[in-house]
Design a protein around this motif. Sequence first.
Motif, mmCIF file in Angstrom:
data_model
loop_
_atom_site.group_PDB
_atom_site.id
_atom_site.type_symbol
_atom_site.label_atom_id
_atom_site.label_comp_id
_atom_site.label_asym_id
_atom_site.label_seq_id
_atom_site.Cartn_x
_atom_site.Cartn_y
_atom_site.Cartn_z
ATOM 1 N N GLY A 232 -4.660 7.658 17.967
ATOM 2 C CA GLY A 232 -5.548 6.723 17.268
ATOM 3 C C GLY A 232 -6.003 7.295 15.944
ATOM 4 O O GLY A 232 -6.076 6.580 14.928
ATOM 5 N N GLY A 233 -6.326 8.582 15.914
ATOM 6 C CA GLY A 233 -6.739 9.223 14.659
ATOM 7 C C GLY A 233 -5.621 9.245 13.648
ATOM 8 O O GLY A 233 -5.841 9.029 12.443
ATOM 9 N N SER A 234 -4.409 9.494 14.103
ATOM 10 C CA SER A 234 -3.291 9.503 13.160
ATOM 11 C C SER A 234 -3.003 8.090 12.648
ATOM 12 O O SER A 234 -2.585 7.921 11.492
ATOM 13 C CB SER A 234 -2.053 10.109 13.809
ATOM 14 O OG SER A 234 -1.645 9.330 14.902
ATOM 15 N N ALA A 235 -3.238 7.083 13.461
ATOM 16 C CA ALA A 235 -3.044 5.706 12.994
ATOM 17 C C ALA A 235 -4.065 5.358 11.913
ATOM 18 O O ALA A 235 -3.722 4.716 10.901
ATOM 19 C CB ALA A 235 -3.148 4.743 14.166
ATOM 20 N N VAL A 236 -5.310 5.782 12.108
ATOM 21 C CA VAL A 236 -6.349 5.539 11.091
ATOM 22 C C VAL A 236 -5.993 6.278 9.805
ATOM 23 O O VAL A 236 -6.129 5.732 8.692
ATOM 24 C CB VAL A 236 -7.736 5.969 11.638
ATOM 25 C CG1 VAL A 236 -8.767 6.004 10.526
ATOM 26 C CG2 VAL A 236 -8.173 5.029 12.741
ATOM 27 N N ALA A 237 -5.512 7.522 9.933
ATOM 28 C CA ALA A 237 -5.133 8.280 8.740
ATOM 29 C C ALA A 237 -3.959 7.619 8.023
ATOM 30 O O ALA A 237 -3.917 7.573 6.782
ATOM 31 C CB ALA A 237 -4.790 9.714 9.131
ATOM 32 N N ALA A 238 -2.983 7.092 8.770
ATOM 33 C CA ALA A 238 -1.840 6.424 8.151
ATOM 34 C C ALA A 238 -2.287 5.164 7.414
ATOM 35 O O ALA A 238 -1.810 4.882 6.291
ATOM 36 C CB ALA A 238 -0.801 6.083 9.214
ATOM 37 N N MET A 239 -3.217 4.407 7.977
ATOM 38 C CA MET A 239 -3.714 3.200 7.294
ATOM 39 C C MET A 239 -4.469 3.570 6.015
ATOM 40 O O MET A 239 -4.341 2.899 4.983
ATOM 41 C CB MET A 239 -4.614 2.407 8.239
ATOM 42 C CG MET A 239 -3.858 1.565 9.245
ATOM 43 S SD MET A 239 -4.952 0.400 10.009
ATOM 44 C CE MET A 239 -4.977 1.055 11.652
ATOM 45 N N ALA A 240 -5.247 4.668 6.085
ATOM 46 C CA ALA A 240 -5.976 5.090 4.884
ATOM 47 C C ALA A 240 -5.007 5.508 3.791
ATOM 48 O O ALA A 240 -5.213 5.190 2.604
ATOM 49 C CB ALA A 240 -6.922 6.236 5.246
ATOM 50 N N LEU A 241 -3.935 6.219 4.152
ATOM 51 C CA LEU A 241 -2.945 6.619 3.150
ATOM 52 C C LEU A 241 -2.208 5.411 2.571
ATOM 53 O O LEU A 241 -1.926 5.366 1.359
ATOM 54 C CB LEU A 241 -1.954 7.602 3.765
ATOM 55 C CG LEU A 241 -2.473 9.023 3.969
ATOM 56 C CD1 LEU A 241 -1.428 9.867 4.688
ATOM 57 C CD2 LEU A 241 -2.817 9.649 2.633
ATOM 58 N N LEU A 242 -1.894 4.438 3.389
ATOM 59 C CA LEU A 242 -1.234 3.228 2.878
ATOM 60 C C LEU A 242 -2.152 2.462 1.930
ATOM 61 O O LEU A 242 -1.714 1.953 0.885
ATOM 62 C CB LEU A 242 -0.795 2.334 4.035
ATOM 63 C CG LEU A 242 0.441 2.785 4.805
ATOM 64 C CD1 LEU A 242 0.680 1.867 5.998
ATOM 65 C CD2 LEU A 242 1.653 2.785 3.892
ATOM 66 N N LEU A 243 -3.435 2.372 2.271
ATOM 67 C CA LEU A 243 -4.395 1.680 1.409
ATOM 68 C C LEU A 243 -4.547 2.426 0.084
ATOM 69 O O LEU A 243 -4.570 1.814 -0.995
ATOM 70 C CB LEU A 243 -5.749 1.570 2.120
ATOM 71 C CG LEU A 243 -6.841 0.815 1.365
ATOM 72 C CD1 LEU A 243 -6.435 -0.649 1.187
ATOM 73 C CD2 LEU A 243 -8.153 0.915 2.113
ATOM 74 N N LEU A 244 -4.602 3.740 0.144
ATOM 75 C CA LEU A 244 -4.703 4.543 -1.071
ATOM 76 C C LEU A 244 -3.444 4.401 -1.919
ATOM 77 O O LEU A 244 -3.530 4.260 -3.157
ATOM 78 C CB LEU A 244 -4.931 6.009 -0.690
ATOM 79 C CG LEU A 244 -5.212 6.973 -1.829
ATOM 80 C CD1 LEU A 244 -6.523 6.619 -2.505
ATOM 81 C CD2 LEU A 244 -5.267 8.386 -1.303
ATOM 82 N N ALA A 245 -2.298 4.399 -1.280
ATOM 83 C CA ALA A 245 -1.049 4.240 -2.031
ATOM 84 C C ALA A 245 -0.964 2.847 -2.653
ATOM 85 O O ALA A 245 -0.448 2.675 -3.774
ATOM 86 C CB ALA A 245 0.137 4.492 -1.110
ATOM 87 N N TRP A 246 -1.461 1.842 -1.980
ATOM 88 C CA TRP A 246 -1.418 0.481 -2.525
ATOM 89 C C TRP A 246 -2.350 0.356 -3.722
ATOM 90 O O TRP A 246 -2.041 -0.294 -4.701
ATOM 91 C CB TRP A 246 -1.809 -0.497 -1.426
ATOM 92 C CG TRP A 246 -1.815 -1.925 -1.885
ATOM 93 C CD1 TRP A 246 -0.766 -2.672 -2.294
ATOM 94 C CD2 TRP A 246 -2.961 -2.744 -1.991
ATOM 95 N NE1 TRP A 246 -1.160 -3.923 -2.647
ATOM 96 C CE2 TRP A 246 -2.535 -4.004 -2.456
ATOM 97 C CE3 TRP A 246 -4.305 -2.579 -1.732
ATOM 98 C CZ2 TRP A 246 -3.398 -5.053 -2.684
ATOM 99 C CZ3 TRP A 246 -5.148 -3.632 -1.933
ATOM 100 C CH2 TRP A 246 -4.710 -4.848 -2.413
ATOM 101 N N LYS A 247 -3.505 1.017 -3.656
ATOM 102 C CA LYS A 247 -4.454 0.941 -4.753
ATOM 103 C C LYS A 247 -3.966 1.718 -5.977
ATOM 104 O O LYS A 247 -4.320 1.388 -7.090
ATOM 105 C CB LYS A 247 -5.811 1.510 -4.326
ATOM 106 C CG LYS A 247 -6.573 0.621 -3.403
ATOM 107 C CD LYS A 247 -7.010 -0.616 -4.152
ATOM 108 C CE LYS A 247 -7.899 -1.478 -3.268
ATOM 109 N NZ LYS A 247 -8.299 -2.669 -3.983
ATOM 110 N N MET A 248 -3.174 2.759 -5.786
ATOM 111 C CA MET A 248 -2.729 3.572 -6.908
ATOM 112 C C MET A 248 -1.296 3.273 -7.324
ATOM 113 O O MET A 248 -0.685 4.060 -8.045
ATOM 114 C CB MET A 248 -2.851 5.060 -6.539
ATOM 115 C CG MET A 248 -4.268 5.470 -6.313
ATOM 116 S SD MET A 248 -4.438 7.218 -6.144
ATOM 117 C CE MET A 248 -4.069 7.771 -7.758
#
Length: 145
Positions: free
Chosen positions: A103-119
């Motif tokens: 679950g923690g790795s899934a949250v981290a993956a979503m945060a990285l995808l959101l960061l990549a989408w914003k940048m």
Amino acid sequence: MSSKHVIPAGVQQPTAAFVELGDEHDPIVHVQDPYDPNRSVAVRRSALQPTAPSPARDLSPQPLLDPLAQRMLAGGVGGGVLGWGAGDFLAGASKLVSAAASGGSAVAAMALLLLAWKMSPSSRPGKTVNITNKNSWGGRSSTRA
């Protein structure tokens, strides 16, 4: 009749009595050899020591299994069940830790995808550069930017 079977009148008739032979006075018995239990040794009865009578045997019914063996068997089975239960508990705990980690790795993956989408570079204006590289025979090459 012959004279040797005739008993004279003045002689008494022999009476029947117990006859003791010389060898029967102290009979010989066979006892077990103390050095070799497969042999017997001849001994005069008068040389043997009198033995004490053996105590009466206990003829009450005995349990089928020894009580100490039963306790040891129960302890072994109980220890095995305890080990199985501890292993099962640890397996469940490891599943819980694994689920939390996934679950923690899934949250981290979503945060990285959101960061990549914003940048992403599509959100800000930029310049496009085309590079052309031309190779010919003889090792000649030319690059145009």
